[in-house]
Design a protein around this motif. Structure first.
Motif, PDB file in Angstrom:
ATOM      1  N   ILE A 146       0.840  -1.200   0.000  1.00 34.43           N
ATOM      2  CA  ILE A 146       0.000   0.000   0.000  1.00 34.43           C
ATOM      3  C   ILE A 146       0.877   1.252   0.000  1.00 34.43           C
ATOM      4  O   ILE A 146       0.629   2.213  -0.733  1.00 34.43           O
ATOM      5  CB  ILE A 146      -0.944  -0.003   1.214  1.00 34.43           C
ATOM      6  N   LEU A 147       1.934   1.221   0.811  1.00 37.69           N
ATOM      7  CA  LEU A 147       2.823   2.376   0.871  1.00 37.69           C
ATOM      8  C   LEU A 147       3.507   2.636  -0.460  1.00 37.69           C
ATOM      9  O   LEU A 147       3.764   3.791  -0.827  1.00 37.69           O
ATOM     10  CB  LEU A 147       3.875   2.166   1.966  1.00 37.69           C
ATOM     11  N   ARG A 148       3.818   1.590  -1.197  1.00 37.39           N
ATOM     12  CA  ARG A 148       4.421   1.771  -2.516  1.00 37.39           C
ATOM     13  C   ARG A 148       3.488   2.536  -3.450  1.00 37.39           C
ATOM     14  O   ARG A 148       3.947   3.266  -4.336  1.00 37.39           O
ATOM     15  CB  ARG A 148       4.759   0.418  -3.150  1.00 37.39           C
ATOM     16  N   ILE A 149       2.201   2.375  -3.252  1.00 36.13           N
ATOM     17  CA  ILE A 149       1.223   3.061  -4.099  1.00 36.13           C
ATOM     18  C   ILE A 149       1.048   4.521  -3.674  1.00 36.13           C
ATOM     19  O   ILE A 149       0.986   5.425  -4.515  1.00 36.13           O
ATOM     20  CB  ILE A 149      -0.134   2.341  -4.050  1.00 36.13           C
ATOM     21  N   ILE A 150       0.992   4.777  -2.376  1.00 32.25           N
ATOM     22  CA  ILE A 150       0.552   6.090  -1.889  1.00 32.25           C
ATOM     23  C   ILE A 150       1.677   6.967  -1.361  1.00 32.25           C
ATOM     24  O   ILE A 150       1.418   8.108  -0.964  1.00 32.25           O
ATOM     25  CB  ILE A 150      -0.508   5.927  -0.779  1.00 32.25           C
ATOM     26  N   HIS A 151       2.932   6.489  -1.370  1.00 30.84           N
ATOM     27  CA  HIS A 151       3.954   7.204  -0.601  1.00 30.84           C
ATOM     28  C   HIS A 151       4.251   8.595  -1.161  1.00 30.84           C
ATOM     29  O   HIS A 151       4.739   9.464  -0.437  1.00 30.84           O
ATOM     30  CB  HIS A 151       5.248   6.377  -0.525  1.00 30.84           C
TER      31      HIS A 151
END
Length: 391
Positions: A146-151
């Motif tokens: 998820i962090l890879r998408i929203i960072h």
């Protein structure tokens, strides 16, 4: 699993928070410790119902509301790690706050989620409120994904460690310009919500080794901009049900004082001094004035469990459906049709400046459009999925 409640009136009818959250005989506060699991119309087994709808929800609470200052400052949120039934301040403020849009939540924390203020719902993202009842399967395994998408877009909105808040940040990521302070239409928010659910399920599916079993997720989300409300009841399993979710419409809501009635208690004592599992509490009962066939409702209450015992005035949201409430109090129940998502594309988009390419759905070049007088980017407008009725 948790419990939550939404009150919304597109007609601007303000209700006293206490009249829904603390005073009714089956109020959200009563449900947090006295729950009899009043769950009409459910067809699942009692065992499954217990697994999806916890008896005790004492790991903190939160209430949020919109007022006259919300256009400038956004909604107001009050949270606490105390059990809701043991916080005097909740009772105090609930007796003085009136609003036409209220979110309330009582929490049963998952084993790997800390009991902190930052983990208590509802979550505020700009002008939006977000809350969740359920659990995202394999969250520890997919958190980094998820962090890879929203960072590069919405990571800064995450203050706590819950799967619910990460899901909320993912929802914000899918909004035009990734900006929760802009006005967004109901259809835009619904598209973002469906993308969020589809992405979470897809991430869970690819996060495990080939020999591992994929567990289902329960995704009962509620989101509002103060002008419309979306609430989902979803579980990605062919036979298992999600946590319960109900709604009731009213022409007018009246609260009348009631006599004390028996409610379940953990440490109550009977008149003879012996321990018992019952105690007497003074409560109130809500009376709905139902709209006629040709009338629109003036308000809508959405709740994990009905706050009144008259089941004929409540409707169970079907499994894998979304409840859509527009600014005119129009209420629709729609099937959730999830768009296909390309996780690799989402990851690549998340690595680009601003994450603008991170939608990962089949679409043509986006276009710009007017929304409430503000020029915003709409990546869905020319999408073949919309033209084909898939979104």
């Amino acid at each position: 699993m948790c419990r939550w409640l939404v009150y919304f009136s597109g007609s601007g009818i303000k209700v006293l928070m206490a009249d829904l959250v603390t005073r009714p005989s089956n109020s959200l506060i009563h449900q947090s410790r006295y729950s009899r699991r009043f769950l009409p119309f459910l067809t699942c087994s009692k065992k499954e119902s217990r697994e999806r709808n916890f008896h005790i929800n004492g790991d903190g609470f939160g209430v949020a509301w919109y007022d006259d200052e919300s256009p400038r400052y956004g909604p107001c949120v009050f949270t606490s790690t105390k059990p809701s039934w043991n916080d005097r301040n909740l009772g105090r403020i609930a007796q003085h706050i009136r609003s036409s849009c209220i979110f309330a939540h009582v929490r049963a924390a998952s084993a790997d989620s800390g009991i902190t203020d930052t983990n208590c719902h509802p979550f505020k993202f700009g002008n939006l409120l977000w809350m969740h009842n359920g659990a995202i399967a394999h969250f520890n395994e997919i958190k980094f994904s998820i962090l890879r998408i929203i960072h590069k877009t919405t990571f800064q909105y995450i203050q706590g460690t819950t799967d619910s808040e990460y899901a909320g940040a993912l929802f914000i990521h899918f909004l035009p310009n990734h900006d929760p302070t802009l006005p967004h239409s109901l259809s835009t928010m619904k598209t973002s919500l469906f993308l969020t659910i589809s992405t979470l399920i897809s991430l869970s599916a690819i996060s495990l080794s080939p020999n591992s079993s994929i567990l289902p997720s329960s995704l009962n989300f509620a989101v509002t901009n103060g002008l419309e409300v979306l609430a989902t009841r979803y579980r990605d399993h062919t036979t298992e049900d999600p946590p319960s979710l109900y709604y009731s419409t009213a022409k007018q809501v009246n609260l009348k004082g009631g006599e004390g009635e028996e409610e379940e208690s953990i440490n109550g004592k009977g008149s003879n001094g012996n321990k018992t599992n019952r105690c007497m509490t003074t409560s109130s009962r809500i009376e709905w004035e139902q709209p006629g066939e040709e009338e629109r409702p003036e308000s809508v209450v959405i709740a994990s469990e009905p706050v009144t015992r008259d089941s004929e005035k409540w409707h169970l949201v079907p499994k894998n459906n979304v409840l859509v409430v527009d600014r005119n109090n129009g209420v629709e129940v729609e099937s959730i049709i999830l768009p296909a998502v390309d996780i690799e594309s989402l990851w690549r988009g998340g690595e680009e400046e601003g994450g603008g390419g991170g939608f990962g759905v089949e679409r043509s070049e986006g276009s710009r459009g007017e929304e409430n007088g503000i020029d915003v980017f709409n990546p869905w407008q020319n999408s073949p999925m919309i033209r084909n009725g898939l979104l």
